[in-house]
Design an enzyme around this catalytic site. Structure first.
Site, PDB file in Angstrom:
ATOM      1  N   ARG A 145       0.857  -1.189   0.000  1.00 35.21           N
ATOM      2  CA  ARG A 145       0.000   0.000   0.000  1.00 35.21           C
ATOM      3  C   ARG A 145       0.891   1.236   0.000  1.00 35.21           C
ATOM      4  O   ARG A 145       1.714   1.411   0.900  1.00 35.21           O
ATOM      5  CB  ARG A 145      -0.906  -0.022   1.248  1.00 35.21           C
ATOM      6  CG  ARG A 145      -1.736   1.212   1.412  1.00 35.21           C
ATOM      7  CD  ARG A 145      -2.732   1.097   2.575  1.00 35.21           C
ATOM      8  NE  ARG A 145      -3.448   2.339   2.700  1.00 35.21           N
ATOM      9  CZ  ARG A 145      -3.263   3.237   3.672  1.00 35.21           C
ATOM     10  NH1 ARG A 145      -2.407   2.998   4.648  1.00 35.21           N
ATOM     11  NH2 ARG A 145      -3.960   4.353   3.680  1.00 35.21           N
ATOM     12  N   HIS A 157      -2.728  10.993   0.637  1.00 35.09           N
ATOM     13  CA  HIS A 157      -2.215  10.745   1.990  1.00 35.09           C
ATOM     14  C   HIS A 157      -1.604  12.064   2.469  1.00 35.09           C
ATOM     15  O   HIS A 157      -0.411  12.164   2.730  1.00 35.09           O
ATOM     16  CB  HIS A 157      -1.200   9.595   1.981  1.00 35.09           C
ATOM     17  CG  HIS A 157      -0.945   8.978   3.329  1.00 35.09           C
ATOM     18  ND1 HIS A 157      -1.164   7.648   3.602  1.00 35.09           N
ATOM     19  CD2 HIS A 157      -0.480   9.509   4.487  1.00 35.09           C
ATOM     20  CE1 HIS A 157      -0.829   7.387   4.863  1.00 35.09           C
ATOM     21  NE2 HIS A 157      -0.408   8.512   5.412  1.00 35.09           N
ATOM     22  N   GLU A 187      -7.385   8.778   6.092  1.00 34.62           N
ATOM     23  CA  GLU A 187      -7.652   9.438   7.375  1.00 34.62           C
ATOM     24  C   GLU A 187      -8.155  10.873   7.240  1.00 34.62           C
ATOM     25  O   GLU A 187      -7.476  11.823   7.645  1.00 34.62           O
ATOM     26  CB  GLU A 187      -6.397   9.388   8.271  1.00 34.62           C
ATOM     27  CG  GLU A 187      -5.879   7.973   8.508  1.00 34.62           C
ATOM     28  CD  GLU A 187      -4.686   7.927   9.466  1.00 34.62           C
ATOM     29  OE1 GLU A 187      -4.155   8.985   9.830  1.00 34.62           O
ATOM     30  OE2 GLU A 187      -4.292   6.815   9.855  1.00 34.62           O
ATOM     31  N   ASN A 208      -7.503   2.105   9.820  1.00 33.36           N
ATOM     32  CA  ASN A 208      -6.194   2.245  10.451  1.00 33.36           C
ATOM     33  C   ASN A 208      -6.405   2.231  11.956  1.00 33.36           C
ATOM     34  O   ASN A 208      -7.145   3.059  12.491  1.00 33.36           O
ATOM     35  CB  ASN A 208      -5.530   3.562  10.047  1.00 33.36           C
ATOM     36  CG  ASN A 208      -5.165   3.587   8.564  1.00 33.36           C
ATOM     37  OD1 ASN A 208      -5.269   2.568   7.885  1.00 33.36           O
ATOM     38  ND2 ASN A 208      -4.739   4.729   8.074  1.00 33.36           N
ATOM     39  N   TYR A 217      -4.548   1.967  15.836  1.00 32.17           N
ATOM     40  CA  TYR A 217      -3.339   2.000  16.663  1.00 32.17           C
ATOM     41  C   TYR A 217      -3.630   1.762  18.145  1.00 32.17           C
ATOM     42  O   TYR A 217      -2.857   1.106  18.830  1.00 32.17           O
ATOM     43  CB  TYR A 217      -2.602   3.333  16.476  1.00 32.17           C
ATOM     44  CG  TYR A 217      -1.977   3.408  15.102  1.00 32.17           C
ATOM     45  CD1 TYR A 217      -0.727   2.875  14.858  1.00 32.17           C
ATOM     46  CD2 TYR A 217      -2.686   3.950  14.024  1.00 32.17           C
ATOM     47  CE1 TYR A 217      -0.162   2.892  13.590  1.00 32.17           C
ATOM     48  CE2 TYR A 217      -2.141   3.976  12.746  1.00 32.17           C
ATOM     49  CZ  TYR A 217      -0.878   3.433  12.541  1.00 32.17           C
ATOM     50  OH  TYR A 217      -0.334   3.437  11.284  1.00 32.17           O
ATOM     51  N   GLU A 223      -3.598  -0.025   8.187  1.00 36.55           N
ATOM     52  CA  GLU A 223      -2.406   0.397   8.944  1.00 36.55           C
ATOM     53  C   GLU A 223      -2.526  -0.144  10.352  1.00 36.55           C
ATOM     54  O   GLU A 223      -3.584  -0.042  10.981  1.00 36.55           O
ATOM     55  CB  GLU A 223      -2.310   1.928   9.067  1.00 36.55           C
ATOM     56  CG  GLU A 223      -1.828   2.632   7.843  1.00 36.55           C
ATOM     57  CD  GLU A 223      -1.678   4.144   8.063  1.00 36.55           C
ATOM     58  OE1 GLU A 223      -1.467   4.584   9.221  1.00 36.55           O
ATOM     59  OE2 GLU A 223      -1.799   4.867   7.076  1.00 36.55           O
TER      60      GLU A 223
HETATM   61  O1  IFM Z   1       2.513   7.730  10.020  1.00 41.05           O
HETATM   62  C1  IFM Z   1       1.131   7.800  10.163  1.00 41.05           C
HETATM   63  C2  IFM Z   1       0.457   7.586   8.818  1.00 41.05           C
HETATM   64  O2  IFM Z   1       0.887   8.494   7.867  1.00 41.05           O
HETATM   65  C3  IFM Z   1      -1.032   7.745   8.970  1.00 41.05           C
HETATM   66  N1  IFM Z   1      -1.550   6.921  10.037  1.00 41.05           N
HETATM   67  C4  IFM Z   1      -0.869   6.970  11.306  1.00 41.05           C
HETATM   68  C5  IFM Z   1       0.618   6.760  11.120  1.00 41.05           C
HETATM   69  C6  IFM Z   1       1.337   6.785  12.467  1.00 41.05           C
HETATM   70  O3  IFM Z   1       1.124   7.995  13.115  1.00 41.05           O
END
Ligand code: IFM
Length: 460
Positions: free
Chosen positions: A84, A128, A173, A299, A301, A353
């Site tokens: 990606r 992006h 995002e 995405n 985290y 992500e």
């Molecule tokens: O590095 C970023 C990415 O560009 C977009 N999503 C979160 C990642 C980590 O912060």
């Protein structure tokens, strides 16, 4: 290699499940002014004193623009199915409108062909975050015209690369671009105004829907979708004030994007909260935004914990914390995916992500990053659990292939499974990359067994 005990995933994934790694153009390419590339809002933002923690910029980054062959070989060596990446809009159309830059387009031709030659599926993202600076001079995402410029850009890229890329993602995002870029101003373009942020969010969503319509009308064969940054939002306590604050935060982070995309309406509670700052919506906008998608990228985290009293301190949870200060909370990914499946008629979902920044130690040519390996492995298991419970999961991609420019944090935060020495540009796979390679080998072995009918691939 000895692996942490928790890295043995109990789950089996379908044979067509897509495993990948992810990057973005501004974070790795460099070559900021080469071959006719125009400036992006991040090129400008990096020049604002104090905007980037280490005062760095994307001028060289990982020098991927020149080292793409080596990087594609690296990707191939991991055994992934997909890569990606994003296209830099100002590299291919420097002013955002007007003349196209053939040298920039030729770079992505080479990249896509190089992936295909190595048997890797290209997953392309159009935006992006690196909006051409010239469009920002005309109001950027806060201005409705930018949505139309984006549709032209999408059409041009689809005409050039759509015959070879598997998926085209419109935006990565939109919450980050709208809120961090236009409300808190900690990201480019650095605007601090809530009403402007709401307009930017609306125009990003509108441009997504209009682009989908236009690409389908031109016969684009790639699968089309969007990528959202999402988290389960939980109240810090069971108090009514914390629960109300969490509900509103869930509205601003998740429902503000999921509701228009899948229900053609903004959530009423967030509209009420915005009051006069709510974006101007024209007739037909909401139907355009809700254009059917072929996939949704998520995405993930960490979870978000909300307290009405102020910011929640992640260190109080007793969980490991990444170098970004984010709590490691893999079960939140299962919870999130189940919720998306329950509350919305979602198409196939990818985790586009997932990964962690950790304080790596490069020692004698090796990075023993078992914290990152553990992070990735436990999140893969969380995806497996969502699959087992019936969520239509289609793939998982590690963020990120390489250490790279982590936006306002500069180069100090390292998300890569491959270490980059920024002095020499030498790439060294960390232990997490070696683990991922072994994990994918085992997945491929199971795929082979399935083809011969030896193994059943039911979850759990
Ligand atoms: O590095 C970023 C990415 O560009 C977009 N999503 C979160 C990642 C980590 O912060």
């Amino acid at each position: 290699m000895t692996l942490p005990a928790s890295t043995a995933s109990p789950h089996r994934f379908p044979p067509d499940f897509v495993w990948g790694v992810a990057t973005s153009a501004f974070q790795i390419e460099g070559a900021a002014t080469e071959d006719g590339k125009g400036a992006s809002i991040w090129d400008s933002f990096c020049r604002v004193p104090g905007a980037i923690a280490d005062a760095s910029n994307g001028d060289v980054a990982c020098d991927h623009y020149h080292r793409w062959r080596e990087d594609l070989d690296l990707i191939a060596s991991l055994g992934v199915d997909a890569y990606r990446f994003s296209v830099s809009w100002p590299r291919v159309r420097p002013g955002g409108s007007g003349a196209w830059n053939d040298k920039g387009l030729a770079f992505y031709d080479r990249l896509v062909d190089g992936l295909l030659a190595r048997g890797i599926k290209p997953y392309l993202t159009l935006n992006h975050w690196d909006l051409p600076a010239e469009l920002q001079a005309h109001g950027g995402w806060a201005h409705r015209d930018t949505a139309h410029r984006f549709v032209e850009y999408a059409q041009g890229i689809a005409a050039r690369l759509g015959d070879r890329v598997v998926t085209i993602t419109t935006h990565n995002e939109p919450w980050v671009m709208a809120v961090l870029g236009h409300e808190t101003g900690i990201f480019a373009p650095g605007v601090k105004d809530r009403a402007t942020a709401a307009q930017a969010a609306h125009h990003l969503l509108l441009s997504h829907g209009l682009a989908l319509q236009a690409l389908r009308a031109q016969g684009c064969k790639s699968r089309l979708g969007i990528v959202l940054n999402l988290s389960p939002v939980q109240p810090a306590t069971d108090n009514e004030s914390d629960r109300a604050a969490a509900r509103l935060e869930d509205g601003k982070l998740l429902r503000w994007y999921m509701d228009p995309l899948f229900k053609a309406a903004y959530p009423a509670d967030v509209l009420e909260h915005l009051g006069a700052d709510a974006p101007p919506v024209r007739p037909g906008d909401m139907a355009a935004i809700a254009a059917p998608m072929d996939f949704l990228g998520v995405n993930y985290y960490s979870r978000a914990v909300v307290s009405a009293a102020g910011p929640w301190d992640a260190t109080t949870s007793g969980r490991p914390i990444t170098d970004m200060g984010w709590e490691v909370y893999p079960e939140g990914l299962t919870e999130l995916l189940l919720r998306l499946h329950r509350d919305y008629a979602v198409p196939p979902l990818y985790v586009t992500e997932n990964g962690g920044a950790f304080k790596d130690v490069f020692d004698s040519g090796r990075v023993d990053d078992r914290d990152r390996t553990e992070y990735i492995a436990t999140h893969i298991a969380a995806v497996g659990e969502a699959l087992r419970q019936g969520v239509p999961m289609a793939g998982y991609m590690v963020w990120s292939l390489l250490d790279n420019f982590e936006w306002a944090s500069g180069y100090a935060k390292r998300f890569g499974i491959v270490h980059v020495d920024y002095q020499t540009q030498r790439r060294t796979p960390k232990d997490s990359a070696l683990w991922y390679r072994e994990f994918l080998k085992s997945q491929n072995a199971l795929r082979g067994a399935t083809r011969t009918g030896a193994t059943s691939f039911q979850g759990g």
